[in-house]
Design a protein around this motif. Sequence first.
Motif, PDB file in Angstrom:
ATOM      1  N   LEU A   1       3.503  -7.773  -5.595  1.00  0.00           N
ATOM      2  CA  LEU A   1       4.299  -6.992  -5.424  1.00  0.00           C
ATOM      3  C   LEU A   1       5.036  -6.215  -6.452  1.00  0.00           C
ATOM      4  O   LEU A   1       5.834  -5.414  -6.661  1.00  0.00           O
ATOM      5  CB  LEU A   1       5.003  -7.171  -3.891  1.00  0.00           C
ATOM      6  N   LEU A   2       5.709  -7.765  -7.239  1.00  0.00           N
ATOM      7  CA  LEU A   2       6.080  -7.836  -7.698  1.00  0.00           C
ATOM      8  C   LEU A   2       6.505  -6.955  -9.159  1.00  0.00           C
ATOM      9  O   LEU A   2       6.949  -7.164  -9.871  1.00  0.00           O
ATOM     10  CB  LEU A   2       6.351  -9.766  -7.960  1.00  0.00           C
TER      11      LEU A   2
ATOM     12  N   ASP B   1       0.829  -1.519  -0.310  1.00  0.00           N
ATOM     13  CA  ASP B   1      -0.209  -0.049  -0.265  1.00  0.00           C
ATOM     14  C   ASP B   1       1.302   1.361   0.455  1.00  0.00           C
ATOM     15  O   ASP B   1       0.395   2.145  -0.752  1.00  0.00           O
ATOM     16  CB  ASP B   1      -0.996   0.268   1.487  1.00  0.00           C
ATOM     17  N   ALA B   2       1.779   1.522   0.606  1.00  0.00           N
ATOM     18  CA  ALA B   2       2.942   2.525   0.611  1.00  0.00           C
ATOM     19  C   ALA B   2       3.490   2.525  -0.026  1.00  0.00           C
ATOM     20  O   ALA B   2       3.431   4.492  -0.879  1.00  0.00           O
ATOM     21  CB  ALA B   2       3.921   1.961   1.992  1.00  0.00           C
ATOM     22  N   LEU B   3       3.400   1.542  -1.296  1.00  0.00           N
ATOM     23  CA  LEU B   3       4.518   1.933  -2.216  1.00  0.00           C
ATOM     24  C   LEU B   3       3.032   2.028  -3.484  1.00  0.00           C
ATOM     25  O   LEU B   3       3.965   3.574  -4.635  1.00  0.00           O
ATOM     26  CB  LEU B   3       4.818   0.777  -2.585  1.00  0.00           C
ATOM     27  N   VAL B   4       2.232   2.353  -3.113  1.00  0.00           N
ATOM     28  CA  VAL B   4       1.372   2.352  -3.744  1.00  0.00           C
ATOM     29  C   VAL B   4       1.195   3.935  -3.973  1.00  0.00           C
ATOM     30  O   VAL B   4       0.632   4.242  -4.775  1.00  0.00           O
ATOM     31  CB  VAL B   4       0.419   1.305  -4.666  1.00  0.00           C
ATOM     32  N   ASN B   5       1.026   4.194  -2.906  1.00  0.00           N
ATOM     33  CA  ASN B   5       0.278   5.065  -2.394  1.00  0.00           C
ATOM     34  C   ASN B   5       1.693   5.947  -2.322  1.00  0.00           C
ATOM     35  O   ASN B   5       1.082   7.882  -1.986  1.00  0.00           O
ATOM     36  CB  ASN B   5      -0.898   5.116  -1.075  1.00  0.00           C
TER      37      ASN B   5
ATOM     38  N   LEU C   1      10.021  -1.149  -6.622  1.00  0.00           N
ATOM     39  CA  LEU C   1      10.630  -1.735  -6.333  1.00  0.00           C
ATOM     40  C   LEU C   1      11.678  -2.310  -6.967  1.00  0.00           C
ATOM     41  O   LEU C   1      11.957  -2.627  -7.685  1.00  0.00           O
ATOM     42  CB  LEU C   1       9.330  -3.298  -6.215  1.00  0.00           C
ATOM     43  N   VAL C   2      12.803  -3.028  -5.611  1.00  0.00           N
ATOM     44  CA  VAL C   2      13.897  -3.510  -6.310  1.00  0.00           C
ATOM     45  C   VAL C   2      14.240  -4.476  -5.329  1.00  0.00           C
ATOM     46  O   VAL C   2      13.921  -4.638  -4.099  1.00  0.00           O
ATOM     47  CB  VAL C   2      15.334  -2.158  -5.857  1.00  0.00           C
TER      48      VAL C   2
ATOM     49  N   ALA D   1      11.372   0.560  -2.224  1.00  0.00           N
ATOM     50  CA  ALA D   1      11.493  -0.182  -1.626  1.00  0.00           C
ATOM     51  C   ALA D   1      12.610  -0.657  -2.269  1.00  0.00           C
ATOM     52  O   ALA D   1      12.328  -1.567  -3.051  1.00  0.00           O
ATOM     53  CB  ALA D   1      10.515  -0.948  -0.941  1.00  0.00           C
ATOM     54  N   ALA D   2      13.692  -1.632  -1.600  1.00  0.00           N
ATOM     55  CA  ALA D   2      14.724  -2.413  -2.160  1.00  0.00           C
ATOM     56  C   ALA D   2      14.747  -4.034  -1.030  1.00  0.00           C
ATOM     57  O   ALA D   2      14.962  -2.924  -0.090  1.00  0.00           O
ATOM     58  CB  ALA D   2      15.864  -1.806  -2.196  1.00  0.00           C
ATOM     59  N   LEU D   3      14.497  -4.698  -1.611  1.00  0.00           N
ATOM     60  CA  LEU D   3      14.048  -5.881  -0.343  1.00  0.00           C
ATOM     61  C   LEU D   3      15.281  -6.972  -0.893  1.00  0.00           C
ATOM     62  O   LEU D   3      15.689  -7.432  -1.943  1.00  0.00           O
ATOM     63  CB  LEU D   3      12.940  -6.361  -0.606  1.00  0.00           C
TER      64      LEU D   3
END
Length: 315
Positions: free
Chosen positions: A268-269, A242-246, A274-275, A252-254
């Motif tokens: 998420l993928l 949600d935080a990445l979409v909003n 996202l990395v 985020a790098a995971l």
Amino acid sequence: MSEKTPIMADGLPQALIHLFDDYEILQWDTADGAEALERAHALVSYGHPGADGALMDRMPNLKVISNHGVGVDHIDVAAATERNVPVGNTPGCLNASTADMTFALLMAAARNIVIGDHFARGPEFTHYDPSLMIGKEVTGSTLGIVGMGRIGREVAKRAAGFDMQVLYHNRSRDEAAEDELGVSYRTLEELLAESDFVALNCPLTPETTGMIGAAELERMKSDAILVNMARGGVVDTDALYDALVNKQIAIAALDVTEPEPLPRGHRLLELDNLVIAPHLGSASDRTRQKMMEMTIENLVAGLAGDPLPYQVRSN
Ligand code: DGY
């Protein structure tokens, strides 16, 4: 029947499997086989699957659990201790490689390395464009490290080379680290609010499970980058999505996720902010070799009934 001591092992790197030539290796995927469990004198584990008391109870010859990694959140150490089975891990040797990888992900996210790579290979890259993929400057930014343990300290050292201001949050304040590394203690809330980059370098424990959820992500700057080098369970996966979409946070790098791996096709993928890496924190040549050597030192000692050189204590 082999005269080698039978051990149950999982995830041994193929290139280093010769180090275990003195043992008969029973593959962990036969763990449901009662005979293999009964015969094995040791468990050589690295995270998948877990080792709980029920499994240990099916292993009458079990003398030692030797984990080839530092994180032991997948092993019930208290259950092993109750059964007089020592648990060993590989602390120290992977601090540098995991800190390197923290910075690799931080830099990749900040400077668009992954999407830049894809773009540079594709047909759309026809000329240099100064307005393209303007990233976030790392040098001089503020880094918040959650978990000022051995790995966190190595991350702080690398940050000094980038002239970063380094904040940290830890279970307890670490004045020695403050003196040696020039880092400043913050509450988690303060650290999240002040940092341009947040690096998670803590172990997964009951206290850190779900530590970064919706409320914590909301506290972060909207252009901040979150790097998770800890364990997936430290971050609430749905809240992160949600935080990445909003766009509550930028990227985020995971290196780790919950679950791990994420199911193929997981939402998420699909995100381009996202990395993600497949749990590569300790995956460097020298570190892997050292991890295996320490794993064998613990294994040999445990099978002989000697104290383990790198023993995990139950809390
Ligand atoms: C560790 O050592 O815990 C790393 O995550 C590799 O498994």
